[in-house]
Scaffold this motif. Structure first.
Motif, PDB file in Angstrom:
ATOM      1  N   LYS A  99       0.804  -1.232   0.000  1.00 51.53           N
ATOM      2  CA  LYS A  99       0.000   0.000   0.000  1.00 51.53           C
ATOM      3  C   LYS A  99       0.831   1.273   0.000  1.00 51.53           C
ATOM      4  O   LYS A  99       0.299   2.356  -0.267  1.00 51.53           O
ATOM      5  CB  LYS A  99      -0.917   0.015   1.228  1.00 51.53           C
ATOM      6  CG  LYS A  99      -1.796  -1.214   1.378  1.00 51.53           C
ATOM      7  CD  LYS A  99      -2.721  -1.412   0.187  1.00 51.53           C
ATOM      8  CE  LYS A  99      -3.659  -2.593   0.408  1.00 51.53           C
ATOM      9  NZ  LYS A  99      -4.513  -2.857  -0.774  1.00 51.53           N
ATOM     10  N   ARG A 169      -8.134   1.819   3.672  1.00 50.83           N
ATOM     11  CA  ARG A 169      -7.009   2.675   4.061  1.00 50.83           C
ATOM     12  C   ARG A 169      -7.302   4.134   3.734  1.00 50.83           C
ATOM     13  O   ARG A 169      -7.006   5.026   4.538  1.00 50.83           O
ATOM     14  CB  ARG A 169      -5.746   2.208   3.350  1.00 50.83           C
ATOM     15  CG  ARG A 169      -4.516   3.064   3.630  1.00 50.83           C
ATOM     16  CD  ARG A 169      -3.296   2.483   2.954  1.00 50.83           C
ATOM     17  NE  ARG A 169      -2.150   3.358   3.118  1.00 50.83           N
ATOM     18  CZ  ARG A 169      -1.855   4.357   2.302  1.00 50.83           C
ATOM     19  NH1 ARG A 169      -2.646   4.597   1.258  1.00 50.83           N
ATOM     20  NH2 ARG A 169      -0.785   5.110   2.505  1.00 50.83           N
ATOM     21  N   GLU A 179      -0.368   6.252   9.487  1.00 51.39           N
ATOM     22  CA  GLU A 179      -0.027   4.967   8.894  1.00 51.39           C
ATOM     23  C   GLU A 179       0.051   3.861   9.936  1.00 51.39           C
ATOM     24  O   GLU A 179      -0.400   2.744   9.704  1.00 51.39           O
ATOM     25  CB  GLU A 179       1.305   5.081   8.143  1.00 51.39           C
ATOM     26  CG  GLU A 179       1.231   5.896   6.866  1.00 51.39           C
ATOM     27  CD  GLU A 179       0.364   5.249   5.800  1.00 51.39           C
ATOM     28  OE1 GLU A 179       0.045   4.046   5.919  1.00 51.39           O
ATOM     29  OE2 GLU A 179      -0.009   5.951   4.842  1.00 51.39           O
ATOM     30  N   ILE A 182      -3.435   2.858  10.979  1.00 54.32           N
ATOM     31  CA  ILE A 182      -4.077   2.072   9.925  1.00 54.32           C
ATOM     32  C   ILE A 182      -3.518   0.654   9.920  1.00 54.32           C
ATOM     33  O   ILE A 182      -4.266  -0.330   9.816  1.00 54.32           O
ATOM     34  CB  ILE A 182      -3.860   2.744   8.558  1.00 54.32           C
ATOM     35  CG1 ILE A 182      -4.569   4.097   8.521  1.00 54.32           C
ATOM     36  CG2 ILE A 182      -4.368   1.844   7.432  1.00 54.32           C
ATOM     37  CD1 ILE A 182      -4.279   4.904   7.273  1.00 54.32           C
TER      38      ILE A 182
END
Length: 277
Positions: A99, A169, A179, A182
């Protein structure tokens, strides 16, 4: 068609049953003979599967000959530490490669794949020289530091995280989540199957790890169970065959327990280990 399907299933079950018997016979024989007092000096020929004189002498001798409790503790600690480190770092790196957006991401991932293609035996001597220069030989550091870069774990984690929709996300990012939030609160809870797979792989690999501990650790008190049992079988004290069977059984008990209670997850891990598109 139904009869044909039943027949094919019966054939498959018969073949798998025969394979299971072939695999279990040596294991059952070793366990049985480890409790047989007559196997101290010789192994019976023809082989038998029921102890002629039931005794725990072989186990008493093995426990007195080697510090197997110390080997168990060392191996358990190293397995716990390395599994925790390698699985977490593999998931974090897999999330970044899946990602994340950063320069040279594709090239770096190809370098990770390249590491998987190089046998450990090729890298062993340079690693040994490196840890020697760092004065880390005969410690656990060479056995632990390598867990921070588990190439296969990174690859498998990245393949699984690719299947998680980017919208999750993006929604969390819009709400102000960072981040790490997440990754820890959204991605990891969705990665239960791949985490279980990585844990199983690492536990089995760490418990059976032999060559690298043999090379970098010389102190018997710091040694793992695989090397300790091999050293016992190669020593003069292992002239009796019964205790050698007992030692082999003791070394295999933890993995037997793991397979017994986690067989469902082991089957799932084998299915998940395939490359996902």
């Amino acid at each position: 068609m139904k009869k044909k399907k039943i027949f094919s299933q019966a054939v498959l079950i018969t073949i798998l049953g025969a394979a299971l018997v072939i695999v279990l016979i040596p294991i059952f024989w070793a366990i049985s003979m480890s409790f047989d007092a007559t196997t101290i000096d010789v192994v019976p020929n023809p082989p038998r599967f029921i102890p002629k004189e039931f005794s725990v002498f072989n186990y008493k001798y093995a426990l007195e000959a080697i510090p197997i409790a110390r080997y168990y503790i060392n191996t358990f600690l190293l397995t716990l530490i390395n599994t925790a480190i390698s699985v977490f770092t593999a998931m974090a790196c897999g999330y970044a490669f899946s990602k994340g957006k950063f320069p040279c991401k594709g090239i770096l991932f190809l370098m990770v794949l390249a590491v998987m293609m190089i046998p450990f035996e090729v890298r062993m001597i340079p690693l040994f020289l490196q840890y020697r220069d760092w004065n880390m030989l005969d410690t656990w550091w060479p056995l632990i530091l390598g867990s921070f870069a588990w190439a296969y774990g990174i690859f498998l984690a990245r393949q699984f995280i690719d299947s998680i929709p980017d919208s999750l996300r993006e929604s969390a990012s819009i709400d102000g989540a960072g981040e790490w939030y997440i990754f820890l609160k959204i991605i990891l809870p969705l990665c239960g199957p791949v985490i279980a797979t990585l844990v199983i792989f690492q536990v089995v690999n760490q418990w059976n790890n032999f060559l690298w501990p043999l090379v970098v650790v010389s102190n018997p008190k710091k040694q793992v169970i695989s090397v300790g049992l091999a050293m016992f079988n190669a020593s003069e004290t292992a002239r009796y065959l019964g205790p050698r069977l007992a030692v082999s059984v003791l070394g295999a008990i933890p993995l037997m327990i793991v397979y017994l209670f986690l067989q469902k997850y082991i089957v799932q891990s084998v299915m998940l280990s395939g490359v996902k598109e």
